[in-house]
Design a protein around this motif. Structure first.
Motif, PDB file in Angstrom:
ATOM      1  N   MET A 135       0.808  -1.177   0.000  1.00 44.68           N
ATOM      2  CA  MET A 135       0.000   0.000   0.000  1.00 44.68           C
ATOM      3  C   MET A 135       0.866   1.262   0.000  1.00 44.68           C
ATOM      4  SD  MET A 135      -3.403   0.227   2.077  1.00 44.68           S
ATOM      5  CE  MET A 135      -4.583   1.408   1.610  1.00 44.68           C
ATOM      6  N   MET A 136       1.953   1.244   0.764  1.00 43.80           N
ATOM      7  CA  MET A 136       2.836   2.396   0.811  1.00 43.80           C
ATOM      8  C   MET A 136       3.505   2.599  -0.541  1.00 43.80           C
ATOM      9  SD  MET A 136       6.215   3.043   3.142  1.00 43.80           S
ATOM     10  CE  MET A 136       7.123   1.736   2.391  1.00 43.80           C
ATOM     11  N   TYR A 137       3.894   1.519  -1.191  1.00 42.16           N
ATOM     12  CA  TYR A 137       4.562   1.644  -2.482  1.00 42.16           C
ATOM     13  C   TYR A 137       3.611   2.177  -3.534  1.00 42.16           C
ATOM     14  CZ  TYR A 137       8.013  -1.139  -0.102  1.00 42.16           C
ATOM     15  OH  TYR A 137       8.920  -1.593   0.811  1.00 42.16           O
ATOM     16  N   ALA A 138       2.363   1.789  -3.467  1.00 45.54           N
ATOM     17  CA  ALA A 138       1.368   2.311  -4.395  1.00 45.54           C
ATOM     18  C   ALA A 138       1.156   3.799  -4.158  1.00 45.54           C
ATOM     19  CB  ALA A 138       0.061   1.551  -4.246  1.00 45.54           C
ATOM     20  N   TRP A 139       1.140   4.217  -2.906  1.00 48.63           N
ATOM     21  CA  TRP A 139       0.994   5.637  -2.614  1.00 48.63           C
ATOM     22  C   TRP A 139       2.189   6.423  -3.137  1.00 48.63           C
ATOM     23  CZ3 TRP A 139       3.946   9.064   0.207  1.00 48.63           C
ATOM     24  CH2 TRP A 139       3.392  10.322   0.372  1.00 48.63           C
ATOM     25  N   LEU A 140       3.405   5.897  -2.931  1.00 49.83           N
ATOM     26  CA  LEU A 140       4.595   6.564  -3.456  1.00 49.83           C
ATOM     27  C   LEU A 140       4.524   6.679  -4.977  1.00 49.83           C
ATOM     28  CD1 LEU A 140       7.528   5.075  -1.371  1.00 49.83           C
ATOM     29  CD2 LEU A 140       6.880   7.467  -1.539  1.00 49.83           C
ATOM     30  N   TRP A 141       4.107   5.626  -5.633  1.00 49.47           N
ATOM     31  CA  TRP A 141       4.039   5.622  -7.087  1.00 49.47           C
ATOM     32  C   TRP A 141       3.045   6.669  -7.582  1.00 49.47           C
ATOM     33  CZ3 TRP A 141       7.230   3.822 -10.539  1.00 49.47           C
ATOM     34  CH2 TRP A 141       6.835   3.723 -11.855  1.00 49.47           C
ATOM     35  N   ARG A 142       1.904   6.788  -6.915  1.00 49.05           N
ATOM     36  CA  ARG A 142       0.895   7.775  -7.316  1.00 49.05           C
ATOM     37  C   ARG A 142       1.303   9.193  -6.947  1.00 49.05           C
ATOM     38  NH1 ARG A 142      -2.501   3.926  -5.025  1.00 49.05           N
ATOM     39  NH2 ARG A 142      -2.698   5.237  -3.197  1.00 49.05           N
ATOM     40  N   ALA A 143       2.068   9.361  -5.868  1.00 51.96           N
ATOM     41  CA  ALA A 143       2.426  10.697  -5.392  1.00 51.96           C
ATOM     42  C   ALA A 143       3.540  11.334  -6.211  1.00 51.96           C
ATOM     43  CB  ALA A 143       2.835  10.634  -3.927  1.00 51.96           C
ATOM     44  N   LEU A 144       4.385  10.538  -6.820  1.00 49.48           N
ATOM     45  CA  LEU A 144       5.500  11.095  -7.587  1.00 49.48           C
ATOM     46  C   LEU A 144       5.020  11.624  -8.934  1.00 49.48           C
ATOM     47  CD1 LEU A 144       8.256   8.462  -6.862  1.00 49.48           C
ATOM     48  CD2 LEU A 144       8.108  10.776  -5.978  1.00 49.48           C
ATOM     49  N   PRO A 145       5.581  12.759  -9.361  1.00 45.82           N
ATOM     50  CA  PRO A 145       5.156  13.343 -10.636  1.00 45.82           C
ATOM     51  C   PRO A 145       5.904  12.746 -11.824  1.00 45.82           C
ATOM     52  CG  PRO A 145       6.740  14.776  -9.592  1.00 45.82           C
ATOM     53  CD  PRO A 145       6.501  13.625  -8.640  1.00 45.82           C
ATOM     54  N   GLY A 146       5.379  12.974 -12.998  1.00 44.60           N
ATOM     55  CA  GLY A 146       6.086  12.630 -14.216  1.00 44.60           C
ATOM     56  C   GLY A 146       5.714  11.290 -14.811  1.00 44.60           C
ATOM     57  N   PRO A 147       6.363  10.995 -15.928  1.00 43.11           N
ATOM     58  CA  PRO A 147       6.123   9.709 -16.585  1.00 43.11           C
ATOM     59  C   PRO A 147       6.763   8.559 -15.812  1.00 43.11           C
ATOM     60  CG  PRO A 147       7.756  10.968 -17.793  1.00 43.11           C
ATOM     61  CD  PRO A 147       7.247  11.848 -16.701  1.00 43.11           C
ATOM     62  N   ARG A 148       6.537   7.355 -16.318  1.00 40.67           N
ATOM     63  CA  ARG A 148       6.981   6.149 -15.620  1.00 40.67           C
ATOM     64  C   ARG A 148       8.495   6.122 -15.401  1.00 40.67           C
ATOM     65  NH1 ARG A 148       4.802   0.368 -17.262  1.00 40.67           N
ATOM     66  NH2 ARG A 148       3.011   1.361 -16.346  1.00 40.67           N
ATOM     67  N   TRP A 149       9.276   6.507 -16.407  1.00 40.82           N
ATOM     68  CA  TRP A 149      10.739   6.447 -16.275  1.00 40.82           C
ATOM     69  C   TRP A 149      11.232   7.432 -15.226  1.00 40.82           C
ATOM     70  CZ3 TRP A 149      13.618  10.775 -17.143  1.00 40.82           C
ATOM     71  CH2 TRP A 149      13.017  11.808 -17.878  1.00 40.82           C
ATOM     72  N   LEU A 150      10.582   8.600 -15.101  1.00 40.79           N
ATOM     73  CA  LEU A 150      10.986   9.576 -14.094  1.00 40.79           C
ATOM     74  C   LEU A 150      10.608   9.100 -12.695  1.00 40.79           C
ATOM     75  CD1 LEU A 150      12.206  12.313 -13.449  1.00 40.79           C
ATOM     76  CD2 LEU A 150       9.934  13.308 -13.762  1.00 40.79           C
ATOM     77  N   ARG A 151       9.428   8.500 -12.564  1.00 42.64           N
ATOM     78  CA  ARG A 151       9.026   7.946 -11.272  1.00 42.64           C
ATOM     79  C   ARG A 151       9.996   6.868 -10.817  1.00 42.64           C
ATOM     80  NH1 ARG A 151       2.532   7.007 -11.817  1.00 42.64           N
ATOM     81  NH2 ARG A 151       1.975   9.184 -12.149  1.00 42.64           N
ATOM     82  N   LEU A 152      10.381   6.007 -11.733  1.00 40.63           N
ATOM     83  CA  LEU A 152      11.321   4.940 -11.404  1.00 40.63           C
ATOM     84  C   LEU A 152      12.664   5.519 -10.968  1.00 40.63           C
ATOM     85  CD1 LEU A 152      11.594   1.877 -11.326  1.00 40.63           C
ATOM     86  CD2 LEU A 152      12.399   1.978 -13.679  1.00 40.63           C
ATOM     87  N   LEU A 153      13.132   6.540 -11.661  1.00 39.02           N
ATOM     88  CA  LEU A 153      14.388   7.190 -11.307  1.00 39.02           C
ATOM     89  C   LEU A 153      14.293   7.857  -9.931  1.00 39.02           C
ATOM     90  CD1 LEU A 153      17.211   7.810 -12.470  1.00 39.02           C
ATOM     91  CD2 LEU A 153      16.255   9.961 -13.279  1.00 39.02           C
ATOM     92  N   LEU A 154      13.164   8.504  -9.659  1.00 43.35           N
ATOM     93  CA  LEU A 154      12.975   9.146  -8.355  1.00 43.35           C
ATOM     94  C   LEU A 154      12.895   8.123  -7.222  1.00 43.35           C
ATOM     95  CD1 LEU A 154      10.429  11.948  -9.269  1.00 43.35           C
ATOM     96  CD2 LEU A 154      12.806  12.244  -8.582  1.00 43.35           C
ATOM     97  N   LEU A 155      12.210   7.010  -7.465  1.00 43.10           N
ATOM     98  CA  LEU A 155      12.144   5.961  -6.441  1.00 43.10           C
ATOM     99  C   LEU A 155      13.507   5.343  -6.179  1.00 43.10           C
ATOM    100  CD1 LEU A 155       8.790   4.130  -7.207  1.00 43.10           C
ATOM    101  CD2 LEU A 155       9.372   5.448  -5.182  1.00 43.10           C
TER     102      LEU A 155
END
Length: 53
Positions: free
Chosen positions: A1-21
């Protein structure tokens, strides 16, 4: 659940979210090794010697 929240909270496309995580995970590990683990090391039983030479 926490990982899903992080994924939804981060801005940008998928590659940027992955880089931010990835950057966030590296920052958390670095903070643990820099401040958390040295702070709790004296309280851990790993350095207690029970057998003398």
């Amino acid at each position: 659940m926490m990982y899903a929240w992080l994924w939804r909270a981060l801005p940008g496309p998928r590659w940027l979210r992955l880089l931010l995580l990835l950057a966030l995970a590296v920052a958390v590990v670095a903070a643990c090794f820099t401040w958390v683990f040295p702070a709790i090391a004296p309280y851990m039983p790993f350095n207690d010697i029970t057998v003398d030479e």
